[in-house]
Design an enzyme around this catalytic site. Structure first.
Site, PDB file in Angstrom:
ATOM      1  N   ILE A  21     -27.793  -7.409 -50.104  1.00 20.19           N
ATOM      2  CA  ILE A  21     -28.231  -6.023 -49.919  1.00 20.19           C
ATOM      3  C   ILE A  21     -29.639  -5.976 -49.312  1.00 20.19           C
ATOM      4  CG2 ILE A  21     -28.792  -3.889 -51.182  1.00 20.19           C
ATOM      5  CD1 ILE A  21     -26.600  -4.885 -53.273  1.00 20.19           C
ATOM      6  N   TYR A  24     -28.309  -9.302 -68.657  1.00 18.53           N
ATOM      7  CA  TYR A  24     -28.357  -8.655 -67.332  1.00 18.53           C
ATOM      8  C   TYR A  24     -28.486  -7.144 -67.519  1.00 18.53           C
ATOM      9  CZ  TYR A  24     -27.080  -7.258 -62.548  1.00 18.53           C
ATOM     10  OH  TYR A  24     -27.076  -6.693 -61.285  1.00 18.53           O
TER      11      TYR A  24
HETATM   12  N1  LIG Z   1     -23.952  -7.013 -55.615  1.00 16.99           N
HETATM   13  C1  LIG Z   1     -23.681  -6.070 -56.494  1.00 16.99           C
HETATM   14  O1  LIG Z   1     -22.508  -5.746 -56.746  1.00 16.99           O
HETATM   15  C2  LIG Z   1     -24.789  -5.350 -57.209  1.00 16.99           C
HETATM   16  C3  LIG Z   1     -24.433  -4.337 -58.106  1.00 16.99           C
HETATM   17  C4  LIG Z   1     -25.434  -3.662 -58.787  1.00 16.99           C
HETATM   18  C5  LIG Z   1     -26.765  -4.009 -58.587  1.00 16.99           C
HETATM   19  N2  LIG Z   1     -27.083  -5.006 -57.714  1.00 16.99           N
HETATM   20  C6  LIG Z   1     -28.518  -5.343 -57.557  1.00 16.99           C
HETATM   21  O2  LIG Z   1     -28.836  -5.406 -56.177  1.00 16.99           O
HETATM   22  C7  LIG Z   1     -29.925  -6.304 -55.977  1.00 16.99           C
HETATM   23  C8  LIG Z   1     -29.625  -7.222 -54.809  1.00 16.99           C
HETATM   24  O3  LIG Z   1     -28.560  -8.075 -55.170  1.00 16.99           O
HETATM   25  P1  LIG Z   1     -27.495  -8.689 -54.166  1.00 16.99           P
HETATM   26  O4  LIG Z   1     -26.177  -8.222 -54.613  1.00 16.99           O
HETATM   27  O5  LIG Z   1     -27.913  -8.516 -52.769  1.00 16.99           O
HETATM   28  O6  LIG Z   1     -27.612 -10.235 -54.613  1.00 16.99           O
HETATM   29  P2  LIG Z   1     -27.839 -11.600 -53.791  1.00 16.99           P
HETATM   30  O7  LIG Z   1     -27.006 -11.649 -52.578  1.00 16.99           O
HETATM   31  O8  LIG Z   1     -27.676 -12.675 -54.808  1.00 16.99           O
HETATM   32  O9  LIG Z   1     -29.381 -11.502 -53.370  1.00 16.99           O
HETATM   33  C9  LIG Z   1     -30.390 -11.568 -54.338  1.00 16.99           C
HETATM   34  C10 LIG Z   1     -31.711 -11.885 -53.690  1.00 16.99           C
HETATM   35  O10 LIG Z   1     -32.692 -12.029 -54.733  1.00 16.99           O
HETATM   36  C11 LIG Z   1     -33.390 -13.249 -54.514  1.00 16.99           C
HETATM   37  N3  LIG Z   1     -33.941 -13.816 -55.738  1.00 16.99           N
HETATM   38  C12 LIG Z   1     -33.292 -14.249 -56.839  1.00 16.99           C
HETATM   39  N4  LIG Z   1     -34.152 -14.784 -57.710  1.00 16.99           N
HETATM   40  C13 LIG Z   1     -35.392 -14.679 -57.144  1.00 16.99           C
HETATM   41  C14 LIG Z   1     -36.695 -15.072 -57.538  1.00 16.99           C
HETATM   42  N5  LIG Z   1     -36.928 -15.729 -58.675  1.00 16.99           N
HETATM   43  N6  LIG Z   1     -37.730 -14.794 -56.701  1.00 16.99           N
HETATM   44  C15 LIG Z   1     -37.526 -14.173 -55.531  1.00 16.99           C
HETATM   45  N7  LIG Z   1     -36.313 -13.811 -55.089  1.00 16.99           N
HETATM   46  C16 LIG Z   1     -35.265 -14.070 -55.889  1.00 16.99           C
HETATM   47  C17 LIG Z   1     -32.349 -14.175 -53.892  1.00 16.99           C
HETATM   48  O11 LIG Z   1     -32.978 -15.281 -53.264  1.00 16.99           O
HETATM   49  P3  LIG Z   1     -32.150 -16.651 -52.960  1.00 16.99           P
HETATM   50  O12 LIG Z   1     -31.250 -16.356 -51.799  1.00 16.99           O
HETATM   51  O13 LIG Z   1     -33.209 -17.638 -52.651  1.00 16.99           O
HETATM   52  O14 LIG Z   1     -31.379 -16.977 -54.203  1.00 16.99           O
HETATM   53  C18 LIG Z   1     -31.713 -13.199 -52.915  1.00 16.99           C
HETATM   54  O15 LIG Z   1     -32.523 -13.073 -51.773  1.00 16.99           O
HETATM   55  C19 LIG Z   1     -30.137  -7.023 -57.305  1.00 16.99           C
HETATM   56  O16 LIG Z   1     -31.255  -6.464 -57.972  1.00 16.99           O
HETATM   57  C20 LIG Z   1     -28.871  -6.720 -58.096  1.00 16.99           C
HETATM   58  O17 LIG Z   1     -29.083  -6.704 -59.491  1.00 16.99           O
HETATM   59  C21 LIG Z   1     -26.132  -5.673 -57.021  1.00 16.99           C
END
Ligand SMILES: NC(=O)c1ccc[n+]([C@@H]2O[C@H](COP(=O)([O-])OP(=O)(O)OC[C@H]3O[C@@H](n4cnc5c(N)ncnc54)[C@H](OP(=O)(O)O)[C@@H]3O)[C@@H](O)[C@H]2O)c1
Length: 297
Positions: free
Chosen positions: A31, A180
């Protein structure tokens, strides 16, 4: 038809944000990357705050090529380490004359029990405390940049947890799903508290549920859950669709007078009663300051 379009994130706007600076955490994938790509196309300076500089460089290259916007930079930030957060904030405070849009997007979901460098439970530490400290350290710069916006990525999963004031680091017992949920509930309570403190400053705050989105977030899920996600995949959003509510909160002019609320599918949405508990929001604020050793009234 409109509802279906909104549900899948097909909201559209030609709003430009030339001259603004956007800082997005976790912008190298999922995202965050799609949010960065879209906002780059709208003309902003983009700061991609990432922990893995190899991945960040690849995403930066892709976004520059696609958006034709050269003003996209990468900076190192590991939210599981307060030293890294402080170093990052020092660089931003020194190099940047403004941050108009801060998107606290990075996140980790349902990982096995582990601790951050500073000894916080990983999901609470990264998803909530890391962004709490980052926002604190950039607070003056953001206020000087007003009109400005802060967007906190939460989730409908905020209903899975409660704020365990007596065991915030889940040391007495760890449930990856509840932890979480606790961290995502904290994102909404933080948004509410922040909005109150920012009243009258021209800085507004938004908590976002992006939908169920096909990203790398499920990397720690066990096999049955991964299989279940594959089955429901046709009903989930792509990363581009999942980025739309963040983009909507970042650029929609009509939202300039709203603050501290929760959004989903590019519209205001309802959250649980626990997520509207201002007394708990205040307790969480105080506990977060205490854990981080900071004073933030
Ligand atoms: N996907 C869903 O269905 C969903 C639903 C509800 C809420 N969300 C929220 O949306 C947000 C984005 O998630 P996403 O779905 O895009 O997940 P994602 O593809 O796993 O991306 C997460 C990002 O956060 C980074 N990250 C993780 N740990 C970190 C740390 N210690 N320091 C700095 N960066 C870090 C990751 O870096 P790396 O690539 O290096 O690991 C990655 O760039 C999150 O807050 C999640 O809780 C997502």
């Amino acid at each position: 038809m409109n509802t279906i379009r909104k549900l899948f994130g097909q909201w559209s706007s030609t709003e430009r944000i030339d001259g603004k600076t956007v800082l997005i955490t976790g912008a190298n994938t999922g995202i965050g990357k799609e949010t960065a790509r879209d906002l780059a196309k709208r003309g902003a300076r983009i700061i991609m705050a990432c922990r893995d500089m190899g991945k960040a460089e690849a995403a930066q290259k892709e976004i520059i090529e696609d958006s034709k916007n050269q003003n996209v930079v990468i900076r190192k930030l590991d939210l599981s380490d307060t030293k890294s957060i402080k170093e990052f904030a020092e660089v931003i405070n020194k190099e940047e004359k403004q941050v108009n849009i801060l998107i606290n997007n990075a996140g980790i979901m349902m990982c096995p029990f582990s601790k951050t460098v500073d000894g916080f439970e990983m999901q609470f530490g990264v998803n909530h405390l890391g962004h709490f400290l980052l926002t604190h350290l950039l607070f003056d710069l953001i206020k000087r940049s007003a009109p400005a916006r802060i967007i906190n990525l939460s989730s409908m999963a905020h209903s899975w947890g409660t704020i365990k004031l007596d065991d915030i680091n889940s040391e007495k017992g760890y449930d990856d799903r509840k932890a979480y949920g606790q961290s995502k509930l904290a994102n909404i309570l933080f948004s509410r508290s922040l909005a109150k403190r920012l009243q009258g400053t021209g800085v507004t705050v938004y908590a976002v549920h992006p939908g169920i989105v096909q990203t790398e977030l499920g990397r720690h899920l066990n096999t049955p859950l991964k299989v279940a996600f594959t089955i429901v995949k046709p009903f989930t959003k792509t990363a581009v669709q999942g980025a739309q509510t963040s983009i909507y909160c970042a650029v929609t002019p009509e939202l300039a007078n709203e603050s501290g609320l929760y959004y989903s599918d590019c519209a205001q949405a309802s959250c649980t009663r626990a997520a509207r508990d201002d007394e708990m929001a205040q307790k969480l604020w105080e506990l977060s300051c205490q854990m981080l050793g900071i004073t933030w009234e």
